[in-house]
Structures are given as C-alpha cells and as structure tokens.
Motif scaffolding. Structure first.
Motif, PDB file in Angstrom:
ATOM      1  N   GLN A 138       0.871  -1.174   0.000  1.00  0.00           N
ATOM      2  CA  GLN A 138       0.000   0.000   0.000  1.00  0.00           C
ATOM      3  C   GLN A 138       0.909   1.225   0.000  1.00  0.00           C
ATOM      4  O   GLN A 138       2.038   1.158   0.462  1.00  0.00           O
ATOM      5  CB  GLN A 138      -0.859  -0.021   1.257  1.00  0.00           C
ATOM      6  N   LEU A 139       0.402   2.324  -0.493  1.00  0.00           N
ATOM      7  CA  LEU A 139       1.149   3.571  -0.450  1.00  0.00           C
ATOM      8  C   LEU A 139       0.546   4.475   0.615  1.00  0.00           C
ATOM      9  O   LEU A 139      -0.672   4.597   0.712  1.00  0.00           O
ATOM     10  CB  LEU A 139       1.121   4.259  -1.815  1.00  0.00           C
ATOM     11  N   VAL A 140       1.415   5.079   1.407  1.00  0.00           N
ATOM     12  CA  VAL A 140       0.999   6.005   2.462  1.00  0.00           C
ATOM     13  C   VAL A 140       1.893   7.227   2.409  1.00  0.00           C
ATOM     14  O   VAL A 140       2.981   7.194   1.837  1.00  0.00           O
ATOM     15  CB  VAL A 140       1.084   5.352   3.868  1.00  0.00           C
ATOM     16  N   ILE A 141       1.427   8.309   3.024  1.00  0.00           N
ATOM     17  CA  ILE A 141       2.231   9.521   3.117  1.00  0.00           C
ATOM     18  C   ILE A 141       2.531   9.787   4.586  1.00  0.00           C
ATOM     19  O   ILE A 141       1.670   9.612   5.447  1.00  0.00           O
ATOM     20  CB  ILE A 141       1.533  10.723   2.440  1.00  0.00           C
ATOM     21  N   CYS A 142       3.761  10.171   4.856  1.00  0.00           N
ATOM     22  CA  CYS A 142       4.197  10.444   6.227  1.00  0.00           C
ATOM     23  C   CYS A 142       3.722  11.841   6.652  1.00  0.00           C
ATOM     24  O   CYS A 142       3.962  12.824   5.951  1.00  0.00           O
ATOM     25  CB  CYS A 142       5.717  10.369   6.305  1.00  0.00           C
ATOM     26  N   VAL A 143       3.036  11.916   7.787  1.00  0.00           N
ATOM     27  CA  VAL A 143       2.557  13.202   8.302  1.00  0.00           C
ATOM     28  C   VAL A 143       3.243  13.575   9.625  1.00  0.00           C
ATOM     29  O   VAL A 143       3.048  14.673  10.133  1.00  0.00           O
ATOM     30  CB  VAL A 143       1.023  13.204   8.481  1.00  0.00           C
ATOM     31  N   ASP A 144       4.041  12.668  10.180  1.00  0.00           N
ATOM     32  CA  ASP A 144       4.755  12.916  11.435  1.00  0.00           C
ATOM     33  C   ASP A 144       5.988  12.028  11.448  1.00  0.00           C
ATOM     34  O   ASP A 144       5.944  10.895  10.962  1.00  0.00           O
ATOM     35  CB  ASP A 144       3.856  12.582  12.626  1.00  0.00           C
ATOM     36  N   ASN A 145       7.102  12.536  11.955  1.00  0.00           N
ATOM     37  CA  ASN A 145       8.309  11.719  12.048  1.00  0.00           C
ATOM     38  C   ASN A 145       9.030  11.893  13.388  1.00  0.00           C
ATOM     39  O   ASN A 145      10.200  11.561  13.514  1.00  0.00           O
ATOM     40  CB  ASN A 145       9.255  11.998  10.879  1.00  0.00           C
ATOM     41  N   GLU A 146       8.320  12.415  14.377  1.00  0.00           N
ATOM     42  CA  GLU A 146       8.921  12.670  15.689  1.00  0.00           C
ATOM     43  C   GLU A 146       9.556  11.394  16.248  1.00  0.00           C
ATOM     44  O   GLU A 146       8.920  10.363  16.372  1.00  0.00           O
ATOM     45  CB  GLU A 146       7.868  13.190  16.662  1.00  0.00           C
ATOM     46  N   GLY A 147      10.841  11.496  16.551  1.00  0.00           N
ATOM     47  CA  GLY A 147      11.588  10.368  17.075  1.00  0.00           C
ATOM     48  C   GLY A 147      12.207   9.497  15.992  1.00  0.00           C
ATOM     49  O   GLY A 147      12.990   8.606  16.284  1.00  0.00           O
ATOM     50  N   TYR A 148      11.831   9.743  14.745  1.00  0.00           N
ATOM     51  CA  TYR A 148      12.327   8.937  13.619  1.00  0.00           C
ATOM     52  C   TYR A 148      12.832   9.840  12.486  1.00  0.00           C
ATOM     53  O   TYR A 148      12.758   9.478  11.316  1.00  0.00           O
ATOM     54  CB  TYR A 148      11.220   8.031  13.084  1.00  0.00           C
ATOM     55  N   GLU A 149      13.368  10.998  12.825  1.00  0.00           N
ATOM     56  CA  GLU A 149      13.759  11.984  11.820  1.00  0.00           C
ATOM     57  C   GLU A 149      14.783  11.441  10.820  1.00  0.00           C
ATOM     58  O   GLU A 149      14.788  11.831   9.655  1.00  0.00           O
ATOM     59  CB  GLU A 149      14.292  13.258  12.479  1.00  0.00           C
ATOM     60  N   ALA A 150      15.665  10.541  11.253  1.00  0.00           N
ATOM     61  CA  ALA A 150      16.683   9.989  10.352  1.00  0.00           C
ATOM     62  C   ALA A 150      16.103   8.929   9.415  1.00  0.00           C
ATOM     63  O   ALA A 150      16.690   8.647   8.373  1.00  0.00           O
ATOM     64  CB  ALA A 150      17.831   9.394  11.156  1.00  0.00           C
ATOM     65  N   SER A 151      14.961   8.372   9.774  1.00  0.00           N
ATOM     66  CA  SER A 151      14.385   7.270   9.001  1.00  0.00           C
ATOM     67  C   SER A 151      13.197   7.659   8.145  1.00  0.00           C
ATOM     68  O   SER A 151      12.907   6.982   7.156  1.00  0.00           O
ATOM     69  CB  SER A 151      13.933   6.158   9.945  1.00  0.00           C
ATOM     70  N   LEU A 152      12.476   8.711   8.541  1.00  0.00           N
ATOM     71  CA  LEU A 152      11.253   9.102   7.844  1.00  0.00           C
ATOM     72  C   LEU A 152      11.293  10.582   7.483  1.00  0.00           C
ATOM     73  O   LEU A 152      11.786  11.395   8.251  1.00  0.00           O
ATOM     74  CB  LEU A 152      10.027   8.868   8.740  1.00  0.00           C
ATOM     75  N   GLU A 153      10.745  10.908   6.328  1.00  0.00           N
ATOM     76  CA  GLU A 153      10.616  12.300   5.910  1.00  0.00           C
ATOM     77  C   GLU A 153       9.134  12.650   5.834  1.00  0.00           C
ATOM     78  O   GLU A 153       8.357  11.927   5.208  1.00  0.00           O
ATOM     79  CB  GLU A 153      11.224  12.511   4.526  1.00  0.00           C
ATOM     80  N   LYS A 154       8.767  13.767   6.460  1.00  0.00           N
ATOM     81  CA  LYS A 154       7.381  14.229   6.357  1.00  0.00           C
ATOM     82  C   LYS A 154       7.049  14.527   4.905  1.00  0.00           C
ATOM     83  O   LYS A 154       7.905  14.972   4.142  1.00  0.00           O
ATOM     84  CB  LYS A 154       7.175  15.511   7.178  1.00  0.00           C
ATOM     85  N   ARG A 155       5.794  14.272   4.543  1.00  0.00           N
ATOM     86  CA  ARG A 155       5.241  14.526   3.212  1.00  0.00           C
ATOM     87  C   ARG A 155       5.818  13.604   2.135  1.00  0.00           C
ATOM     88  O   ARG A 155       5.599  13.823   0.959  1.00  0.00           O
ATOM     89  CB  ARG A 155       5.390  15.991   2.809  1.00  0.00           C
ATOM     90  N   LYS A 156       6.542  12.569   2.509  1.00  0.00           N
ATOM     91  CA  LYS A 156       7.081  11.618   1.542  1.00  0.00           C
ATOM     92  C   LYS A 156       6.160  10.403   1.454  1.00  0.00           C
ATOM     93  O   LYS A 156       5.585   9.976   2.450  1.00  0.00           O
ATOM     94  CB  LYS A 156       8.475  11.165   1.939  1.00  0.00           C
ATOM     95  N   VAL A 157       6.038   9.849   0.256  1.00  0.00           N
ATOM     96  CA  VAL A 157       5.240   8.640   0.036  1.00  0.00           C
ATOM     97  C   VAL A 157       6.107   7.424   0.347  1.00  0.00           C
ATOM     98  O   VAL A 157       7.253   7.336  -0.100  1.00  0.00           O
ATOM     99  CB  VAL A 157       4.729   8.577  -1.421  1.00  0.00           C
ATOM    100  N   TYR A 158       5.540   6.506   1.121  1.00  0.00           N
ATOM    101  CA  TYR A 158       6.237   5.265   1.496  1.00  0.00           C
ATOM    102  C   TYR A 158       5.408   4.057   1.118  1.00  0.00           C
ATOM    103  O   TYR A 158       4.186   4.125   1.037  1.00  0.00           O
ATOM    104  CB  TYR A 158       6.498   5.220   3.014  1.00  0.00           C
ATOM    105  N   THR A 171       4.093   0.398   2.217  1.00  0.00           N
ATOM    106  CA  THR A 171       3.859  -0.445   3.390  1.00  0.00           C
ATOM    107  C   THR A 171       3.779  -1.888   2.925  1.00  0.00           C
ATOM    108  O   THR A 171       3.386  -2.175   1.803  1.00  0.00           O
ATOM    109  CB  THR A 171       2.538  -0.102   4.108  1.00  0.00           C
ATOM    110  N   LEU A 172       4.160  -2.779   3.807  1.00  0.00           N
ATOM    111  CA  LEU A 172       4.042  -4.209   3.555  1.00  0.00           C
ATOM    112  C   LEU A 172       3.001  -4.776   4.497  1.00  0.00           C
ATOM    113  O   LEU A 172       2.947  -4.387   5.669  1.00  0.00           O
ATOM    114  CB  LEU A 172       5.390  -4.901   3.783  1.00  0.00           C
ATOM    115  N   ARG A 173       2.196  -5.690   4.007  1.00  0.00           N
ATOM    116  CA  ARG A 173       1.149  -6.290   4.835  1.00  0.00           C
ATOM    117  C   ARG A 173       1.785  -7.029   6.011  1.00  0.00           C
ATOM    118  O   ARG A 173       2.712  -7.816   5.837  1.00  0.00           O
ATOM    119  CB  ARG A 173       0.305  -7.250   4.004  1.00  0.00           C
TER     120      ARG A 173
END
Length: 75
Positions: free
Chosen positions: A8-28, A30-32
């Motif tokens: 599935q495709l999702v967009i990141c809206v928060d990355n608190e605590g994971y700033e090095a791993s996730l970028e806000k507003r980026k499409v990621y 997901t795996l079931r």
C-alpha cells in the motif's frame, strides 16, 4: 502485478523520534503485516531501504490511479 500485492502507499505526516528514518510529506510503501496491525503499527520500507515498524498514526493512506501506483511501486 503480483509483486505489488499486499503493498500500500501512504504519506508520512509525522516523524517525531524517527527523523533519520522518515521524511514528512514523503510517500512510502507499506508491507502487509497482520501482527503489526494488532499493535497499531505499519511495516514501512524507510530511507534505509529496509522495512521497520512505525506508528500507524504517523501516516495517512493515499489512493492513486492504478497506473500511477504501479509506476511508483516499480521505481
């Protein structure tokens, strides 16, 4: 097409605590992962290229036309 099944495709809206791993507003991608669902987590392929669990509340599902979804998953 079988390659994208369960993804599935999702967009990141928060990355608190994971700033090095996730970028806000980026499409990621997901795996079931039913076990992660029970914990309110999503299995996300992050910036490292590996998949890890992140809080579900950090993402929003997005719906894209099938051709666009295929192109994003193939990239």
């Amino acid at each position: 097409m079988t390659k994208s099944r369960g993804k599935q495709l999702v967009i990141c809206v928060d990355n608190e605590g994971y700033e090095a791993s996730l970028e806000k507003r980026k499409v990621y991608v997901t795996l079931r992962d039913p076990a992660a669902d029970k914990l309110d987590m999503l299995r996300i392929v992050d910036e490292s290229g590996e998949d890890y669990l992140y809080p579900k509340s950090y993402f929003r599902e997005i719906a894209l036309p099938l051709a666009v979804k295929r192109a994003v998953l193939a990239a």
